[in-house]
Design an enzyme around this catalytic site. Sequence first.
Site, PDB file in Angstrom:
ATOM      1  CE  LYS A  35      41.647  38.186  33.366  1.00 50.74           C
ATOM      2  NZ  LYS A  35      40.554  38.072  33.765  1.00 50.74           N
ATOM      3  CG  ASN A  36      39.194  40.525  36.275  1.00 51.68           C
ATOM      4  OD1 ASN A  36      38.992  39.838  35.406  1.00 51.68           O
ATOM      5  ND2 ASN A  36      39.745  40.808  37.610  1.00 51.68           N
ATOM      6  CB  CYS A 129      42.154  30.356  36.515  1.00 53.38           C
ATOM      7  SG  CYS A 129      42.955  30.722  35.024  1.00 53.38           S
ATOM      8  NE  ARG A 134      36.825  31.750  39.993  1.00 52.78           N
ATOM      9  CZ  ARG A 134      37.334  32.046  39.135  1.00 52.78           C
ATOM     10  NH1 ARG A 134      38.426  31.620  38.199  1.00 52.78           N
ATOM     11  NH2 ARG A 134      37.409  33.276  38.674  1.00 52.78           N
ATOM     12  CG  ASP A 319      43.059  38.732  40.160  1.00 49.91           C
ATOM     13  OD1 ASP A 319      42.632  37.707  40.804  1.00 49.91           O
ATOM     14  OD2 ASP A 319      42.057  39.707  39.424  1.00 49.91           O
ATOM     15  NE  ARG A 411      41.813  32.194  31.027  1.00 49.05           N
ATOM     16  CZ  ARG A 411      40.417  31.537  30.741  1.00 49.05           C
ATOM     17  NH1 ARG A 411      41.251  30.207  31.294  1.00 49.05           N
ATOM     18  NH2 ARG A 411      39.533  31.286  31.341  1.00 49.05           N
TER      19      ARG A 411
END
Length: 430
Positions: A35-36, A129, A134, A319, A411
């Site tokens: 995903k990243n 999230c 952030r 993560d 996600r």
Amino acid sequence: MKYIYYSLERVLYLSRLVINGLKRLKGEAAVQGSKNSALPILAATLLSGDESILHNCPNLSDVSGSVNILRYLGCEVEFCNGTLICSSRGLNRNHIPNSLMREMRSSIIFLGALLARTGSASMCFPGGCEIGPRPIDLHLKALSELGVEIHDDHGVFRCNVPNGLFGAKIALSFPSVGATENVMICASMAEGTTVITNAAREPEICDLADYLNSCGANISGAGEGTIVIEGVKTLRGVSHTIIPDRIVAATLLAGCASTGGRIRLNRLIPSHLGAVLSIFEESGCEVSVQGSSIVFDSPHRLSAPKIVRTMPYPGFPTDAQAPIMAMTAKSKGTTLFVENIFENRYLHVGGLLQMGANIKVEGKVAVSQGVDCLHGAEVEAMDLRGAAALIVAGLGAEGKTTLDGVKYLDRGYENIEAVLTSLGGDVKRI
Ligand code: UD1
């Protein structure tokens, strides 16, 4: 052209997982694409004004969010069986509406891409999230050093490049993954040389550099603390394969360890998992690397690793903290966790306590005292990796766990119930 998108029903309606625990995981599974990596590369497809083909692209709601942004901007996107084709020839907008920006954090990477392609962009603060404040100050400061003028108009950033983009020396005060990516993308088409110091070194940074370089960019040093970008005038579309998802791999291994199982994971890059694998080994698991596979054998009862400190890569990834904590909940001994990256990343602890875990949190520190057994419970995920942690705990718990908040899981994890079922787990989406 046929468009196939992430099924909305999965996100909105079919949003509960039921796990019947204590089924020993066995067999083998392939790891999905990252995903990243996929998200910044999708933003970077804007640069060439050409067609890019991305293989091994995971089918996730965050990918769907990026596709929605690309389509809104005028790109044509087709996504089928893990191959995503994006043509950015028809780009005709440079504003991203709030609703699309707020779907995920990495929407901010479109800022650097739009500025490089069109010279102006406007968008609001990104969503994602709620694992801490952030901020995006590092992104904005770095982009302004490349010549971008930024006006904050009541929460909407109106940006333009009055005199063009110029290479610059950018010293990041923290090796932010997203800020490094934004600068790499934007500076690829700036005039002159950009040098990023204290750059993020994550494997996803290397994947983005590989994609951009095959498009014709000139980026060196990705994966090291200093990245040098020689700006080029044009880029072309290419075919690129997204790297495997190291966090999904870590989650599957934690799930296996939680059941005392033995599995083989295929299609991954074991060296990306260095810090995580050493925690598994400290827990008593046997890890055998065989090319692009890992054969993983876990004992009946795990030993508690002493300390897990999250750090920028190559340190232990934030993560993976939540799934590993879930694994330690049942191990023998005490593990100390120190979360150094995000301020609010223990949202899974409440669910783990409901399942019988003994975990205390004080600021950035959590102490997990292993218990003899966990029991199933009705729990709710509050963020993506927290959802993964509750699955890991549910796999190792006696009885039935019902997980709400599956939209977070979607996600980042592609059809995880099917993967776990193929490994002998009893996990159903209802
Ligand atoms: C990326 C990953 C995310 C991972 C994180 C850290 C993607 C899509 N997401 O997120 O899964 O958990 O890296 O490995 O790739 N910060 C600032 N100002 C900024 C930017 C960041 O203070 O302008 C702070 C953040 O609040 C956080 C830390 O820096 O405390 C790390 O953030 P960053 O590396 O930027 O993470 P993301 O790119 O958002």
